[in-house]
Design a protein around this motif. Sequence first.
Motif, PDB file in Angstrom:
ATOM      1  N   ALA A 317       0.825  -1.214   0.000  1.00 32.75           N
ATOM      2  CA  ALA A 317       0.000   0.000   0.000  1.00 32.75           C
ATOM      3  C   ALA A 317       0.857   1.261   0.000  1.00 32.75           C
ATOM      4  O   ALA A 317       0.553   2.238  -0.704  1.00 32.75           O
ATOM      5  N   VAL A 318       1.934   1.243   0.784  1.00 36.91           N
ATOM      6  CA  VAL A 318       2.802   2.419   0.872  1.00 36.91           C
ATOM      7  C   VAL A 318       3.440   2.738  -0.480  1.00 36.91           C
ATOM      8  O   VAL A 318       3.536   3.900  -0.876  1.00 36.91           O
ATOM      9  N   THR A 319       3.873   1.698  -1.201  1.00 36.53           N
ATOM     10  CA  THR A 319       4.472   1.950  -2.510  1.00 36.53           C
ATOM     11  C   THR A 319       3.446   2.485  -3.506  1.00 36.53           C
ATOM     12  O   THR A 319       3.777   3.262  -4.400  1.00 36.53           O
ATOM     13  N   ARG A 320       2.187   2.065  -3.359  1.00 41.66           N
ATOM     14  CA  ARG A 320       1.135   2.600  -4.227  1.00 41.66           C
ATOM     15  C   ARG A 320       0.800   4.054  -3.879  1.00 41.66           C
ATOM     16  O   ARG A 320       0.465   4.864  -4.742  1.00 41.66           O
ATOM     17  N   LEU A 321       0.891   4.370  -2.586  1.00 43.19           N
ATOM     18  CA  LEU A 321       0.566   5.736  -2.146  1.00 43.19           C
ATOM     19  C   LEU A 321       1.684   6.732  -2.431  1.00 43.19           C
ATOM     20  O   LEU A 321       1.434   7.936  -2.551  1.00 43.19           O
ATOM     21  N   GLN A 322       2.912   6.251  -2.509  1.00 47.83           N
ATOM     22  CA  GLN A 322       4.065   7.153  -2.576  1.00 47.83           C
ATOM     23  C   GLN A 322       3.944   8.257  -3.624  1.00 47.83           C
ATOM     24  O   GLN A 322       4.141   9.442  -3.307  1.00 47.83           O
ATOM     25  N   PRO A 323       3.639   7.960  -4.904  1.00 40.72           N
ATOM     26  CA  PRO A 323       3.580   9.050  -5.881  1.00 40.72           C
ATOM     27  C   PRO A 323       2.444  10.036  -5.627  1.00 40.72           C
ATOM     28  O   PRO A 323       2.454  11.149  -6.152  1.00 40.72           O
ATOM     29  N   ARG A 324       1.491   9.651  -4.784  1.00 43.59           N
ATOM     30  CA  ARG A 324       0.346  10.520  -4.504  1.00 43.59           C
ATOM     31  C   ARG A 324       0.547  11.377  -3.260  1.00 43.59           C
ATOM     32  O   ARG A 324       0.010  12.480  -3.186  1.00 43.59           O
ATOM     33  N   CYS A 325       1.309  10.864  -2.288  1.00 42.88           N
ATOM     34  CA  CYS A 325       1.438  11.594  -1.032  1.00 42.88           C
ATOM     35  C   CYS A 325       2.802  12.286  -0.894  1.00 42.88           C
ATOM     36  O   CYS A 325       3.073  12.905   0.138  1.00 42.88           O
ATOM     37  N   SER A 326       3.644  12.191  -1.890  1.00 43.74           N
ATOM     38  CA  SER A 326       4.967  12.820  -1.839  1.00 43.74           C
ATOM     39  C   SER A 326       4.945  14.212  -2.446  1.00 43.74           C
ATOM     40  O   SER A 326       4.090  14.529  -3.288  1.00 43.74           O
ATOM     41  N   GLU A 327       5.889  15.039  -2.006  1.00 45.01           N
ATOM     42  CA  GLU A 327       6.075  16.334  -2.647  1.00 45.01           C
ATOM     43  C   GLU A 327       6.732  16.110  -4.007  1.00 45.01           C
ATOM     44  O   GLU A 327       7.659  15.308  -4.138  1.00 45.01           O
ATOM     45  N   ARG A 328       6.254  16.818  -5.014  1.00 45.36           N
ATOM     46  CA  ARG A 328       6.766  16.630  -6.371  1.00 45.36           C
ATOM     47  C   ARG A 328       7.418  17.918  -6.865  1.00 45.36           C
ATOM     48  O   ARG A 328       6.831  18.998  -6.764  1.00 45.36           O
ATOM     49  N   THR A 329       8.610  17.786  -7.387  1.00 53.53           N
ATOM     50  CA  THR A 329       9.274  18.896  -8.056  1.00 53.53           C
ATOM     51  C   THR A 329       9.740  18.407  -9.418  1.00 53.53           C
ATOM     52  O   THR A 329       9.894  17.203  -9.636  1.00 53.53           O
ATOM     53  N   GLU A 330       9.969  19.342 -10.303  1.00 52.77           N
ATOM     54  CA  GLU A 330      10.356  18.966 -11.663  1.00 52.77           C
ATOM     55  C   GLU A 330      11.704  19.569 -12.012  1.00 52.77           C
ATOM     56  O   GLU A 330      11.948  20.756 -11.799  1.00 52.77           O
ATOM     57  N   LYS A 331      12.595  18.726 -12.518  1.00 53.02           N
ATOM     58  CA  LYS A 331      13.902  19.196 -12.969  1.00 53.02           C
ATOM     59  C   LYS A 331      13.759  19.952 -14.287  1.00 53.02           C
ATOM     60  O   LYS A 331      12.728  19.894 -14.952  1.00 53.02           O
ATOM     61  N   ASP A 332      14.834  20.628 -14.662  1.00 54.43           N
ATOM     62  CA  ASP A 332      14.836  21.316 -15.954  1.00 54.43           C
ATOM     63  C   ASP A 332      14.651  20.331 -17.099  1.00 54.43           C
ATOM     64  O   ASP A 332      14.110  20.670 -18.154  1.00 54.43           O
ATOM     65  N   SER A 333      15.092  19.093 -16.885  1.00 54.43           N
ATOM     66  CA  SER A 333      14.975  18.062 -17.915  1.00 54.43           C
ATOM     67  C   SER A 333      13.545  17.549 -18.055  1.00 54.43           C
ATOM     68  O   SER A 333      13.241  16.799 -18.988  1.00 54.43           O
ATOM     69  N   GLY A 334      12.697  17.906 -17.101  1.00 54.74           N
ATOM     70  CA  GLY A 334      11.326  17.421 -17.116  1.00 54.74           C
ATOM     71  C   GLY A 334      11.099  16.221 -16.226  1.00 54.74           C
ATOM     72  O   GLY A 334       9.958  15.806 -16.012  1.00 54.74           O
ATOM     73  N   ASP A 335      12.185  15.622 -15.695  1.00 51.69           N
ATOM     74  CA  ASP A 335      12.047  14.474 -14.794  1.00 51.69           C
ATOM     75  C   ASP A 335      11.431  14.916 -13.472  1.00 51.69           C
ATOM     76  O   ASP A 335      11.735  15.990 -12.958  1.00 51.69           O
ATOM     77  N   VAL A 336      10.584  14.068 -12.927  1.00 49.76           N
ATOM     78  CA  VAL A 336       9.906  14.358 -11.661  1.00 49.76           C
ATOM     79  C   VAL A 336      10.740  13.814 -10.502  1.00 49.76           C
ATOM     80  O   VAL A 336      11.229  12.687 -10.544  1.00 49.76           O
ATOM     81  N   VAL A 337      10.911  14.631  -9.470  1.00 51.96           N
ATOM     82  CA  VAL A 337      11.615  14.235  -8.251  1.00 51.96           C
ATOM     83  C   VAL A 337      10.596  14.155  -7.121  1.00 51.96           C
ATOM     84  O   VAL A 337       9.815  15.090  -6.915  1.00 51.96           O
ATOM     85  N   LEU A 338      10.586  13.026  -6.409  1.00 52.96           N
ATOM     86  CA  LEU A 338       9.677  12.839  -5.284  1.00 52.96           C
ATOM     87  C   LEU A 338      10.424  13.001  -3.969  1.00 52.96           C
ATOM     88  O   LEU A 338      11.559  12.540  -3.835  1.00 52.96           O
ATOM     89  N   THR A 339       9.776  13.640  -3.005  1.00 56.82           N
ATOM     90  CA  THR A 339      10.277  13.693  -1.635  1.00 56.82           C
ATOM     91  C   THR A 339       9.233  13.050  -0.741  1.00 56.82           C
ATOM     92  O   THR A 339       8.120  13.560  -0.596  1.00 56.82           O
ATOM     93  N   THR A 340       9.581  11.902  -0.185  1.00 58.95           N
ATOM     94  CA  THR A 340       8.672  11.117   0.651  1.00 58.95           C
ATOM     95  C   THR A 340       9.121  11.215   2.095  1.00 58.95           C
ATOM     96  O   THR A 340      10.311  11.063   2.393  1.00 58.95           O
ATOM     97  N   ARG A 341       8.175  11.443   3.007  1.00 59.37           N
ATOM     98  CA  ARG A 341       8.507  11.601   4.425  1.00 59.37           C
ATOM     99  C   ARG A 341       7.767  10.560   5.263  1.00 59.37           C
ATOM    100  O   ARG A 341       6.567  10.371   5.101  1.00 59.37           O
TER     101      ARG A 341
END
Length: 458
Positions: A317-341
């Motif tokens: 469940a935690v791995t399924r929730l991660q992309p939804r409950c994490s802070e998202r930032t975007e690099k200049d390249s367009g790649d998404v960076v997740l910060t999970t707490r």
Amino acid sequence: MTGQKNDYGKRSHYQSDNPGNGGGKRRNPEDERESNAIGPEDTVYRYLCPNRKIGSIIGRGGDIVKQLRSETQAKIRINETVPGCEERVVIIYSSSEETNGFGESDDLVAPALDALFKVHDRIIAEEPVADDQFDIQPVTIRMLVPADQIGCVIGKGGQVVQNIRNETRAQIRILSNEHLPRCALTSDELLQISGDAIVVRKALFQLACRLHDNPSRSQHLLLSSSSNLYKTYGGYTGAVGSNSGLMGSAQEFSIRLVCPTENIGSVIGKGGVIIKQIRQESGALIKVDSSASEGDDCLITVSAKEVFQEPSPTIDAVTRLQPRCSERTEKDSGDVVLTTRLLVPSSRVGCLIGKGGAIITEMRSLTRASIRVLSKEDLPKVASEDEEMVQITGDTNVASSALVQVTTRLRANVFETSGHASSSGRYDSEFDGYGSYGGQIGGSSYGAYGVYTGRMKP
């Protein structure tokens, strides 16, 4: 053939070009390690055997596999069946010293390579015979290769694998992640070879050569990893071998995620459709406590009654929730960076750090993620006094691998401290402590093998 080089810049027959290394044979530096452990310089193969054919290499009472071990002097370990998986992992390993004759030539190979082909030949012999004697029955074999080792068979821009295809006429593919079987580790790549039996054998030999010459940097973790961490439905299980002495007592396991309040809609979904689906698919309880939110954060608690040998609904469940409950930032390249707490009890955070920071350093190295235990002054207001916050940052795949590493170790600690992990209240010696638990996960670097510019689709 000693020291002969092929077009790939590697030995075509295993003999070293260095005359000053004890007869041209690479030696393991850990002479005193346990005889059943995998050393950093050993030759290791993980061959996938269809369940229906496993008897052809085990034999009645294990007589065939015992004979293969005796003939080759290689270690052959057949992993337990993973529920819902049609294949079993056969781990074949030995010293990299070239001591065994191979085929009709005078070439010497490592015992593991000799054993690999004896296992391969027995499995292929079980293939059904074509109705027409003139028909060539196609053969497909599959192997698991650590992510940090796969580059040696791909080469820069895919040149190495293409050369092997051209020479052998075999179909060689590195399949995408969705094709990984449930018995694989999340860091594994799936190598598939297809063609007629002779073609497949030639390709397997060339690929096995390259794997022999380029051992994985984390292969010493494979025995504990393969026993303890299988891929399943996007989640992971703590399944272990039957001889590990683990008990089946259920234990409550929970994870507390810190979620930005602005992400709650993505977690719950319209009419609760998303969170209901994750609950149903994972089997875990998921509680969103927005009433306890202070400032910009709220808590998501994921929990389940779990048995150590069974898949973890909480981690799933935690791995399924991660992309939804994490802070998202975007690099200049367009790649998404997740910060999970995550909030972790202070009494358990030590299993993530290790002596002198050894464990957290290993997790960072394996996953390439930033993994930090934040200081008390950086704790969010929703944290309790006896909690600390673990923060994971990285690209989507990197962050996912790191989250599995962290949560798997926390789960192991819960079972160990509760006395449910084994009959003695501690891990079986096979686990080698927390430093080996969960083994190799993540790790997208291809090291010295050059840039891998794209995965070959099936």
